[in-house]
Motif scaffolding. Structure first.
Motif, PDB file in Angstrom:
ATOM      1  N   ASP A 136       0.836  -1.335  -0.002  1.00 15.51           N
ATOM      2  CA  ASP A 136      -0.015   0.072  -0.042  1.00 15.51           C
ATOM      3  C   ASP A 136       0.985   1.231   0.098  1.00 15.51           C
ATOM      4  OD1 ASP A 136      -2.020  -1.393   0.510  1.00 15.51           O
ATOM      5  OD2 ASP A 136      -2.690  -0.663   2.305  1.00 15.51           O
ATOM      6  N   ASP A 137       2.084   1.228   0.490  1.00 11.64           N
ATOM      7  CA  ASP A 137       2.821   2.271   0.717  1.00 11.64           C
ATOM      8  C   ASP A 137       3.683   2.307  -0.572  1.00 11.64           C
ATOM      9  OD1 ASP A 137       2.230   3.858   2.704  1.00 11.64           O
ATOM     10  OD2 ASP A 137       3.109   2.450   4.184  1.00 11.64           O
ATOM     11  N   LEU A 138       3.715   3.067  -1.645  1.00 14.93           N
ATOM     12  CA  LEU A 138       4.408   2.953  -2.844  1.00 14.93           C
ATOM     13  C   LEU A 138       5.452   4.090  -2.699  1.00 14.93           C
ATOM     14  CD1 LEU A 138       4.735   2.307  -5.860  1.00 14.93           C
ATOM     15  CD2 LEU A 138       3.149   4.026  -6.435  1.00 14.93           C
ATOM     16  N   ALA A 206       6.543   9.665  11.568  1.00 12.52           N
ATOM     17  CA  ALA A 206       5.810   8.448  11.350  1.00 12.52           C
ATOM     18  C   ALA A 206       6.311   7.095  10.524  1.00 12.52           C
ATOM     19  CB  ALA A 206       4.695   8.791  10.379  1.00 12.52           C
ATOM     20  N   VAL A 207       5.895   5.901  10.948  1.00 11.23           N
ATOM     21  CA  VAL A 207       6.615   4.722  10.293  1.00 11.23           C
ATOM     22  C   VAL A 207       5.788   4.645   9.041  1.00 11.23           C
ATOM     23  CG1 VAL A 207       6.916   2.269  10.443  1.00 11.23           C
ATOM     24  CG2 VAL A 207       7.314   3.946  12.553  1.00 11.23           C
ATOM     25  N   VAL A 208       6.635   4.340   7.940  1.00  8.56           N
ATOM     26  CA  VAL A 208       5.921   4.074   6.791  1.00  8.56           C
ATOM     27  C   VAL A 208       6.187   2.626   6.486  1.00  8.56           C
ATOM     28  CG1 VAL A 208       5.865   6.422   5.665  1.00  8.56           C
ATOM     29  CG2 VAL A 208       7.593   4.812   4.935  1.00  8.56           C
ATOM     30  N   GLY A 209       5.627   1.887   5.633  1.00 10.61           N
ATOM     31  CA  GLY A 209       5.610   0.355   5.340  1.00 10.61           C
ATOM     32  C   GLY A 209       6.795  -0.193   4.826  1.00 10.61           C
ATOM     33  N   ILE A 232      -3.328  -7.449  16.699  1.00 13.15           N
ATOM     34  CA  ILE A 232      -1.749  -7.821  17.042  1.00 13.15           C
ATOM     35  C   ILE A 232      -0.970  -6.929  16.248  1.00 13.15           C
ATOM     36  CG2 ILE A 232       0.179  -9.575  17.016  1.00 13.15           C
ATOM     37  CD1 ILE A 232      -2.192 -10.624  19.007  1.00 13.15           C
ATOM     38  N   GLN A 233      -0.557  -5.967  17.070  1.00  9.94           N
ATOM     39  CA  GLN A 233       0.272  -4.778  16.250  1.00  9.94           C
ATOM     40  C   GLN A 233       1.828  -5.164  15.915  1.00  9.94           C
ATOM     41  OE1 GLN A 233      -1.213  -2.666  14.419  1.00  9.94           O
ATOM     42  NE2 GLN A 233      -3.102  -2.624  15.417  1.00  9.94           N
ATOM     43  N   LEU A 234       2.415  -5.187  14.821  1.00  7.67           N
ATOM     44  CA  LEU A 234       3.961  -5.176  14.539  1.00  7.67           C
ATOM     45  C   LEU A 234       4.553  -4.058  15.522  1.00  7.67           C
ATOM     46  CD1 LEU A 234       6.215  -6.636  13.197  1.00  7.67           C
ATOM     47  CD2 LEU A 234       5.830  -4.993  11.289  1.00  7.67           C
TER      48      LEU A 234
END
Ligand code: G1P
Length: 296
Positions: A136-138, A206-209, A232-234
Motif C-alpha cells: 500500500d505504501d508505494l 511516522a513509520v511507513v511500510g 496484534i500490532q507489529l
C-alpha cells in the motif's frame, strides 16, 4: 561491513474495504498505478535490494495475487506466437518463476493484524534479519528497502523502520517513533506507539511500510497481546524489543504515496503520468480544458 537481508515478507491478506467495490473481486494489491499493480512495485523494490526469498502472507480469497506474481508460460507463449515478443519478455522479467526464484505463499485466514501477518511467515524465513514491505505504501525513486539494507549495519540497531515527518494532526494514522536522537538519515528511537492521538504522540516521525527486523521479532510477536484496534500490532512487538535489539528510524530518499487511500492512488497516478511524455500531455490537456470550463 554489511549485513545480508535475505527474506522479504509481504503482508497481503487485508480486505481492502476502502476501495470497495473495486476490491470486491480484485485484491487491493493488484490495483494498478497506470499499468502496474501495487504488488509489482514492491516485488521490484525487494529484488533490487538483493532479497532471495519472498514470502506472501495472503488470504484464500485472494488467489489472484499468486496468479499475478507467478510466471504464466502459456500466456507468454501465446503473446510470442502473435508477434508480441516485447510484451511477453516484459511479463517474464516482472514475474517470479519457481525455477529461478524462491517464493512462498502462506495464508493468514483471520484479520488479526499486521503483527499476526508477519508471525504467519515465521516458519518460512531464511536466517538473519527480515524485510517487511507493505505494498500500500508505494515508494518511488531510490528503492527504499535497498537503502535501508545498505544502512542497516551502520545503524547498529536490530529493528529499523522507514520514517517520514507527518503533520501532528495525522499521527493517528501511523506508528510514531519516540525519537531520542537524530543523526542525518538515521533516528535513534527509544520507543514506538501505534496510531497515537496528536496530543499523546511522542514526535511527528511516522513509520511507513518498510521494515528491516531482527529475527527476535518472531518471539515478541508470538507473545504479543492485542493492541490498537484489537489487533496484534507489529509496532507493539517492535517497541518491546527496543531495550534488547535497538530501534532506528531511517529517513528514505524516495517519494511515498499512501496507496491505501484514493487520494494517494490519484497522486501516484498523476506523478507517474507526468513522467511519461504522452500521458503528461493528456494531464495537461485535461487541466487546460477544465480551467477553460471553469472560466466560461
Ligand atoms: C500500518 C502500521 C503503522 C504504519 C503504517 C504505514 O498501519 O500498523 O504503524 O505507520 O502501516 O503505512 P495501516 O496503515 O496498515 O493501518
Amino acid at each position: 561491513m554489511s549485513i545480508k537481508v535475505r527474506t522479504a515478507i509481504f503482508p497481503v491478506a487485508g480486505m481492502g474495504t476502502r476501495f470497495l467495490p473495486a476490491t470486491k473481486a480484485t485484491p487491493k494489491e493488484l490495483l494498478p498505478v497506470i499499468d502496474t499493480p501495487l504488488i509489482q512495485y514492491a516485488i521490484d523494490e525487494a529484488r533490487d535490494a538483493g532479497i532471495e526469498r519472498m514470502i506472501f502472507v495472503s488470504h484464500p480469497e485472494k488467489a489472484a495475487i499468486e496468479r499475478h506474481v507467478m510466471d504464466n508460460a502459456a500466456l507468454r507463449a501465446d503473446l510470442a506466437a502473435k508477434g508480441k515478443r516485447a510484451l511477453a519478455d516484459g511479463l517474464k522479467e516482472a514475474c517470479l518463476c519457481p525455477k529461478a526464484d524462491d517464493v512462498v505463499f502462506t495464508m493468514q485466514d483471520a484479520p488479526k493484524g499486521l503483527g499476526h501477518a508477519v508471525l504467519c511467515a515465521r516458519d518460512h524465513v531464511l536466517p538473519g534479519p527480515v524485510a517487511v514491505l507493505l505494498p500500500d505504501d508505494l515508494i518511488l525513486g531510490r528503492g527504499c528497502i535497498g537503502e535501508m539494507v545498505e544502512s542497516y549495519a551502520a545503524a547498529g540497531a536490530g529493528h529499523m523502520v522507514a520514517t517520514m515527518d507527518v503533520a501532528r494532526g495525522d499521527t493517528k494514522s501511523y506508528g510514531i517513533l519516540d525519537v531520542a536522537q537524530r543523526d542525518g538519515n538515521l533516528l535513534r528511537a527509544r520507543g514506538m506507539v501505534e496510531k497515537p492521538d496528536p496530543a499523546d504522540a511522542p514526535s511527528r516521525s511516522a513509520v511507513v511500510g518498510r521494515y528491516v527486523l531482527d529475527p527476535a521479532i518472531f518471539d515478541a510477536l508470538a507473545t504479543q497481546t492485542a493492541g490498537a484496534g484489537g489487533e496484534i500490532q507489529l509496532t507493539d512487538a517492535i517497541a518491546r524489543g527496543v531495550a534488547d535489539v535497538g530501534l532506528a528510524g531511517f529517513r528514505f530518499s524516495g517519494t511515498r504515496f499512501d496507496c491505501g487511500s484514493k487520494a494517494g492512488m490519484l497522486r501516484a497516478t498523476l506523478h507517474l503520468a507526468m513522467q511519461d511524455p504522452e500521458l503528461a500531455d493528456v494531464v495537461s490537456d485535461h487541466l487546460r480544458a477544465a480551467a477553460m470550463d471553469q472560466a466560461a
